[in-house]
Design a protein around this motif. Structure first.
Motif, PDB file in Angstrom:
ATOM      1  N   CYS A   1     -13.321   4.878   3.189  1.00  0.00           N
ATOM      2  CA  CYS A   1     -13.486   3.561   2.580  1.00  0.00           C
ATOM      3  C   CYS A   1     -12.149   2.998   2.097  1.00  0.00           C
ATOM      4  O   CYS A   1     -11.844   1.819   2.302  1.00  0.00           O
ATOM      5  CB  CYS A   1     -14.482   3.658   1.433  1.00  0.00           C
ATOM      6  N   ALA A   2     -11.343   3.848   1.459  1.00  0.00           N
ATOM      7  CA  ALA A   2     -10.039   3.393   0.969  1.00  0.00           C
ATOM      8  C   ALA A   2      -9.146   2.958   2.127  1.00  0.00           C
ATOM      9  O   ALA A   2      -8.455   1.926   2.054  1.00  0.00           O
ATOM     10  CB  ALA A   2      -9.375   4.505   0.157  1.00  0.00           C
ATOM     11  N   HIS A   3      -9.155   3.738   3.199  1.00  0.00           N
ATOM     12  CA  HIS A   3      -8.334   3.391   4.371  1.00  0.00           C
ATOM     13  C   HIS A   3      -8.807   2.080   5.001  1.00  0.00           C
ATOM     14  O   HIS A   3      -7.995   1.238   5.402  1.00  0.00           O
ATOM     15  CB  HIS A   3      -8.385   4.529   5.392  1.00  0.00           C
ATOM     16  N   ALA A   4     -10.133   1.899   5.067  1.00  0.00           N
ATOM     17  CA  ALA A   4     -10.675   0.655   5.609  1.00  0.00           C
ATOM     18  C   ALA A   4     -10.304  -0.543   4.739  1.00  0.00           C
ATOM     19  O   ALA A   4     -10.265  -1.675   5.228  1.00  0.00           O
ATOM     20  CB  ALA A   4     -12.187   0.760   5.740  1.00  0.00           C
ATOM     21  N   MET A   5      -9.996  -0.293   3.463  1.00  0.00           N
ATOM     22  CA  MET A   5      -9.582  -1.362   2.555  1.00  0.00           C
ATOM     23  C   MET A   5      -8.068  -1.572   2.540  1.00  0.00           C
ATOM     24  O   MET A   5      -7.554  -2.354   1.763  1.00  0.00           O
ATOM     25  CB  MET A   5     -10.050  -1.053   1.134  1.00  0.00           C
ATOM     26  N   GLY A   6      -7.351  -0.851   3.412  1.00  0.00           N
ATOM     27  CA  GLY A   6      -5.930  -1.107   3.544  1.00  0.00           C
ATOM     28  C   GLY A   6      -5.009  -0.136   2.851  1.00  0.00           C
ATOM     29  O   GLY A   6      -3.781  -0.297   2.894  1.00  0.00           O
ATOM     30  N   VAL A   7      -5.547   0.895   2.176  1.00  0.00           N
ATOM     31  CA  VAL A   7      -4.683   1.923   1.579  1.00  0.00           C
ATOM     32  C   VAL A   7      -4.180   2.810   2.719  1.00  0.00           C
ATOM     33  O   VAL A   7      -4.983   3.332   3.510  1.00  0.00           O
ATOM     34  CB  VAL A   7      -5.446   2.761   0.540  1.00  0.00           C
ATOM     35  N   ASN A   8      -2.855   2.979   2.839  1.00  0.00           N
ATOM     36  CA  ASN A   8      -2.340   3.694   4.002  1.00  0.00           C
ATOM     37  C   ASN A   8      -2.426   5.209   3.834  1.00  0.00           C
ATOM     38  O   ASN A   8      -2.704   5.724   2.746  1.00  0.00           O
ATOM     39  CB  ASN A   8      -0.911   3.238   4.342  1.00  0.00           C
ATOM     40  N   GLY A   9      -2.203   5.921   4.920  1.00  0.00           N
ATOM     41  CA  GLY A   9      -2.364   7.366   4.932  1.00  0.00           C
ATOM     42  C   GLY A   9      -1.500   8.083   3.916  1.00  0.00           C
ATOM     43  O   GLY A   9      -1.955   9.034   3.268  1.00  0.00           O
ATOM     44  N   GLN A  10      -0.255   7.648   3.759  1.00  0.00           N
ATOM     45  CA  GLN A  10       0.624   8.323   2.812  1.00  0.00           C
ATOM     46  C   GLN A  10       0.169   8.099   1.376  1.00  0.00           C
ATOM     47  O   GLN A  10       0.205   9.016   0.545  1.00  0.00           O
ATOM     48  CB  GLN A  10       2.063   7.824   2.975  1.00  0.00           C
ATOM     49  N   GLU A  11      -0.273   6.890   1.059  1.00  0.00           N
ATOM     50  CA  GLU A  11      -0.797   6.612  -0.285  1.00  0.00           C
ATOM     51  C   GLU A  11      -2.024   7.474  -0.567  1.00  0.00           C
ATOM     52  O   GLU A  11      -2.194   7.996  -1.680  1.00  0.00           O
ATOM     53  CB  GLU A  11      -1.149   5.135  -0.407  1.00  0.00           C
ATOM     54  N   ILE A  12      -2.883   7.635   0.421  1.00  0.00           N
ATOM     55  CA  ILE A  12      -4.066   8.485   0.260  1.00  0.00           C
ATOM     56  C   ILE A  12      -3.652   9.935   0.030  1.00  0.00           C
ATOM     57  O   ILE A  12      -4.140  10.599  -0.893  1.00  0.00           O
ATOM     58  CB  ILE A  12      -4.975   8.356   1.499  1.00  0.00           C
ATOM     59  N   ALA A  13      -2.750  10.449   0.876  1.00  0.00           N
ATOM     60  CA  ALA A  13      -2.301  11.843   0.748  1.00  0.00           C
ATOM     61  C   ALA A  13      -1.669  12.107  -0.612  1.00  0.00           C
ATOM     62  O   ALA A  13      -1.886  13.170  -1.214  1.00  0.00           O
ATOM     63  CB  ALA A  13      -1.313  12.170   1.860  1.00  0.00           C
ATOM     64  N   ASP A  14      -0.905  11.161  -1.116  1.00  0.00           N
ATOM     65  CA  ASP A  14      -0.243  11.341  -2.412  1.00  0.00           C
ATOM     66  C   ASP A  14      -1.232  11.342  -3.568  1.00  0.00           C
ATOM     67  O   ASP A  14      -0.998  11.972  -4.601  1.00  0.00           O
ATOM     68  CB  ASP A  14       0.783  10.223  -2.630  1.00  0.00           C
ATOM     69  N   SER A  15      -2.364  10.634  -3.410  1.00  0.00           N
ATOM     70  CA  SER A  15      -3.334  10.509  -4.506  1.00  0.00           C
ATOM     71  C   SER A  15      -4.321  11.666  -4.570  1.00  0.00           C
ATOM     72  O   SER A  15      -4.849  11.974  -5.643  1.00  0.00           O
ATOM     73  CB  SER A  15      -4.114   9.194  -4.354  1.00  0.00           C
ATOM     74  N   ILE A  16      -4.612  12.304  -3.446  1.00  0.00           N
ATOM     75  CA  ILE A  16      -5.669  13.320  -3.388  1.00  0.00           C
ATOM     76  C   ILE A  16      -5.458  14.486  -4.358  1.00  0.00           C
ATOM     77  O   ILE A  16      -6.415  14.918  -5.032  1.00  0.00           O
ATOM     78  CB  ILE A  16      -5.855  13.823  -1.939  1.00  0.00           C
ATOM     79  N   PRO A  17      -4.247  15.047  -4.502  1.00  0.00           N
ATOM     80  CA  PRO A  17      -4.104  16.205  -5.400  1.00  0.00           C
ATOM     81  C   PRO A  17      -4.472  15.923  -6.854  1.00  0.00           C
ATOM     82  O   PRO A  17      -4.797  16.862  -7.595  1.00  0.00           O
ATOM     83  CB  PRO A  17      -2.612  16.568  -5.274  1.00  0.00           C
ATOM     84  N   SER A  18      -4.448  14.687  -7.283  1.00  0.00           N
ATOM     85  CA  SER A  18      -4.745  14.367  -8.683  1.00  0.00           C
ATOM     86  C   SER A  18      -6.210  14.004  -8.911  1.00  0.00           C
ATOM     87  O   SER A  18      -6.608  13.724 -10.049  1.00  0.00           O
ATOM     88  CB  SER A  18      -3.852  13.213  -9.165  1.00  0.00           C
ATOM     89  N   LEU A  19      -7.042  14.008  -7.872  1.00  0.00           N
ATOM     90  CA  LEU A  19      -8.455  13.653  -8.033  1.00  0.00           C
ATOM     91  C   LEU A  19      -9.182  14.701  -8.871  1.00  0.00           C
ATOM     92  O   LEU A  19      -8.906  15.904  -8.774  1.00  0.00           O
ATOM     93  CB  LEU A  19      -9.137  13.522  -6.669  1.00  0.00           C
ATOM     94  N   LYS A  20     -10.136  14.237  -9.674  1.00  0.00           N
ATOM     95  CA  LYS A  20     -10.911  15.125 -10.537  1.00  0.00           C
ATOM     96  C   LYS A  20     -12.395  14.845 -10.389  1.00  0.00           C
ATOM     97  O   LYS A  20     -12.800  13.711 -10.114  1.00  0.00           O
ATOM     98  CB  LYS A  20     -10.497  14.948 -12.001  1.00  0.00           C
ATOM     99  N   LEU A  21     -13.197  15.881 -10.596  1.00  0.00           N
ATOM    100  CA  LEU A  21     -14.643  15.714 -10.558  1.00  0.00           C
ATOM    101  C   LEU A  21     -15.135  15.057 -11.840  1.00  0.00           C
ATOM    102  O   LEU A  21     -14.544  15.241 -12.909  1.00  0.00           O
ATOM    103  CB  LEU A  21     -15.330  17.073 -10.396  1.00  0.00           C
ATOM    104  N   PRO A  22     -16.245  14.315 -11.759  1.00  0.00           N
ATOM    105  CA  PRO A  22     -16.854  13.781 -12.987  1.00  0.00           C
ATOM    106  C   PRO A  22     -17.357  14.907 -13.883  1.00  0.00           C
ATOM    107  O   PRO A  22     -17.476  16.071 -13.467  1.00  0.00           O
ATOM    108  CB  PRO A  22     -18.033  12.949 -12.461  1.00  0.00           C
TER     109      PRO A  22
END
Length: 372
Positions: A295-316
């Motif tokens: 969904c993020a990629h379809a909204m224009g967030v590029n692959g590198q931005e996605i890769a950089d953000s994934i390690p900081s994701l947290k579960l609810p």
């Protein structure tokens, strides 16, 4: 929320009968009197046992400014401006709809039998690399809390990410009427909140309401979706498909995920491959992550931005949350569990140390009706 006055509110809801004065802008909205802050507006909704009008005095004591009440209310104002309407619930929903039209901000809607809160949180974080995002707080996904999320939003903002839930047919249709999604993401169709349904097909048809609004230009759905025919083959809207561990040459998935352990490889629409690190356990969370990435990629967030953000994701909260208590390793996965999510939680239980044990503590599963 800046800018909405009582005059604007009455313009959007012409059937309101106003009693009393209320100067200044509305600074917030609530359906729970305990949340009221100075300058807020209160929706006095009728509950199963109590009515919101029973708490007008508390609203006034907390320096609330005004309240929506049923037209037939005959009690005191307590110094509040009263906005009398035929139906308080419908007024809340219509006001939120009109405010969203006023803001003209795109909406991404997230729903599914399981995984929607986790996916929504992952998605909001990934989109944050490029956009100013307002997302549903926690699991506020109902006919009442979705409108509140809209009304509480403060410009400037670029996107809404709204979680939408259902317990009966028509619930999602009503929510997408209030907040028509430009893009809709469906995580799964399972026997969850099944009390109002007679079959899994009925649940799938109700979930398909998420994709029913003519404004919705794109749907993001999993290839593994139960009852695919009810949703995946519908002509509207255009769809992007995601799938875990895509078999080479044997899938029509636009987005896929490979890799084990802490290293993941994403294949994005268009063929781009992106790698990132990941420490959250469970195949179901890989599924939720891939949905958010698509969904993020379809909204224009590029692959590198996605890769950089994934390690900081947290579960609810209360999703595989580790707690150590006097040498006992506790995993809190207690939020509104269902059969599907409990099996997933058991799959990720770690092996005990030497001489140790694994103990699972289960509560009652509700809202299953005839499937109990």
């Amino acid at each position: 929320m800046a800018g909405l006055t009582h005059q604007q509110l009455c313009k959007w809801l012409p059937g309101v009968n106003v009693e009393g004065e209320a100067a200044g802008e509305i600074t917030g909205f609530a359906i729970d009197s305990r949340e009221i802050e100075p300058g807020w507006l209160f929706f006095a909704l009728r509950g199963a046992r109590l009515s919101g009008v029973d708490f007008l005095e508390e609203v006034a004591r907390r320096k609330g400014r005004s309240a929506f009440v049923p037209k037939e209310y005959s009690g005191p104002r307590f110094g509040l401006q009263l906005l009398r309407v035929d139906d308080v619930r419908s007024s809340l929903q219509e006001l939120a709809k009109r405010y969203l039209e006023h803001l003209s901000v795109p909406v991404i809607a997230v729903s599914g039998s399981v995984g929607k809160t986790t996916t929504k949180d992952f998605l909001a974080s990934l989109l944050g690399a490029r956009y100013r995002v307002v997302a549903s707080v926690g699991s506020q996904n109902t006919q009442l809390t979705v409108p509140l999320t809209l009304l509480r939003a403060k410009p400037p903002l670029d996107l809404f990410v709204l979680e939408m839930g259902m317990t009966a047919p028509g619930h999602l249709a009503r929510l997408v009427d209030i907040a028509p999604p430009d893009m809709a993401l469906l995580t799964a169709v399972e026997l969850v909140h099944a009390e109002g349904f007679s079959s899994l097909e009925g649940i799938a048809q109700a979930k398909a309401e998420l994709l029913s609004h003519p404004k919705t230009r794109l749907g993001i759905i999993p290839r593994s979706l139960t009852r695919w025919e009810a949703i995946g083959k519908a002509p509207h809207p255009q769809k992007l498909i995601f799938e875990l561990d895509r078999a080479s040459g044997g899938s029509d998935a636009d987005y896929s995920l490979e890799g084990e352990g802490e290293r993941l490889i994403f294949r994005l629409s268009g063929g781009e491959r992106v790698e990132s690190s990941w420490q959250i356990p469970g195949a179901h969370n890989r599924h939720n992550l891939l949905a958010a990435v698509a969904c993020a990629h379809a909204m224009g967030v590029n692959g590198q931005e996605i890769a950089d953000s994934i390690p900081s994701l947290k579960l609810p909260s209360q999703r595989l949350q580790p707690i150590d208590v006097r040498g006992i390793h506790v995993i809190d996965d207690a939020y509104n569990a269902c059969e599907v999510s409990m099996c997933q939680a058991l799959d990720v239980m770690p092996e005990p140390g030497e001489g140790g044990r694994r103990i699972a503590l289960f509560g009652e599963m509700r809202e299953l009706g005839g499937f109990s």
